[in-house]
Design a protein around this motif. Structure first.
Motif, short mmCIF file in Angstrom:
data_model
loop_
_atom_site.label_atom_id
_atom_site.label_comp_id
_atom_site.label_asym_id
_atom_site.label_seq_id
_atom_site.Cartn_x
_atom_site.Cartn_y
_atom_site.Cartn_z
N GLN A 84 -40.13 13.45 9.63
CA GLN A 84 -40.89 12.22 9.74
C GLN A 84 -40.26 11.10 8.90
O GLN A 84 -39.67 11.37 7.86
CB GLN A 84 -42.33 12.43 9.24
N LYS A 114 -51.17 20.41 12.69
CA LYS A 114 -50.73 19.61 13.84
C LYS A 114 -50.63 18.12 13.53
O LYS A 114 -51.00 17.28 14.34
CB LYS A 114 -51.64 19.85 15.04
N THR A 130 -49.20 14.55 13.39
CA THR A 130 -48.22 13.68 14.01
C THR A 130 -48.47 12.28 13.45
O THR A 130 -49.59 11.94 13.09
CB THR A 130 -48.30 13.64 15.55
N THR A 154 -52.47 11.49 13.48
CA THR A 154 -53.42 12.36 14.16
C THR A 154 -53.17 13.78 13.68
O THR A 154 -52.03 14.14 13.36
CB THR A 154 -53.30 12.29 15.70
N TYR A 155 -54.24 14.56 13.62
CA TYR A 155 -54.13 15.94 13.16
C TYR A 155 -55.45 16.65 13.44
O TYR A 155 -56.41 16.04 13.92
CB TYR A 155 -53.77 16.01 11.68
#
Length: 128
Positions: A4, A74, A76, A88-89
């Motif tokens: 990232q 998860k 992102t 988001t996760y």
């Protein structure tokens, strides 16, 4: 997370800090991570303001040192513009699952990343 951009990594680190029971119980630590214009729409549908969240956070789920803790996965993230990251996760807390979205902003060269907006949407139990 290592792939990232730095801005996204820093926002994820802030998000994880807000899930830490010691931060949830400390107004001074939470103040550092919440933008003064913060708004949340919780999994219950309730709208929270900055002041309401700071007052309630020490008593909310995930704040007790010996209680259940958030498990996040998860992640992102996208750098939408300079100083603005969208994450988001998903989280699980004591069997309850939610999909989450937050906006983090950084205003000024010496500023830190702060959560500007957060929304949680309940998910059905795993395997349902």
């Amino acid at each position: 997370m290592s792939q990232q951009p730095d801005e996204v990594r820093e926002a994820i680190e802030g998000e994880l800090r807000l899930m830490d029971p010691s931060v949830r119980r400390s107004r001074s630590l939470a103040l550092q991570l919440l933008d003064p214009d913060f708004i949340e729409v919780g999994a219950s549908g309730r709208r929270w303001t900055y002041d309401e969240m700071l007052a309630a956070l020490p008593e909310m789920d995930g704040a007790a040192e010996s209680g259940p803790r958030y498990e996040a996965s998860k992640f992102t993230g996208v750098l939408l513009a300079p100083g603005l990251v969208h994450l988001t996760y998903e989280t699980t807390l004591d069997g309850s699952r939610a999909r989450r979205s937050s906006l983090w902003r950084k205003q000024g060269a010496d500023a830190t990343w702060q959560m500007y907006y957060h929304q949680a949407t309940p998910l059905p139990p795993a395997g349902a």
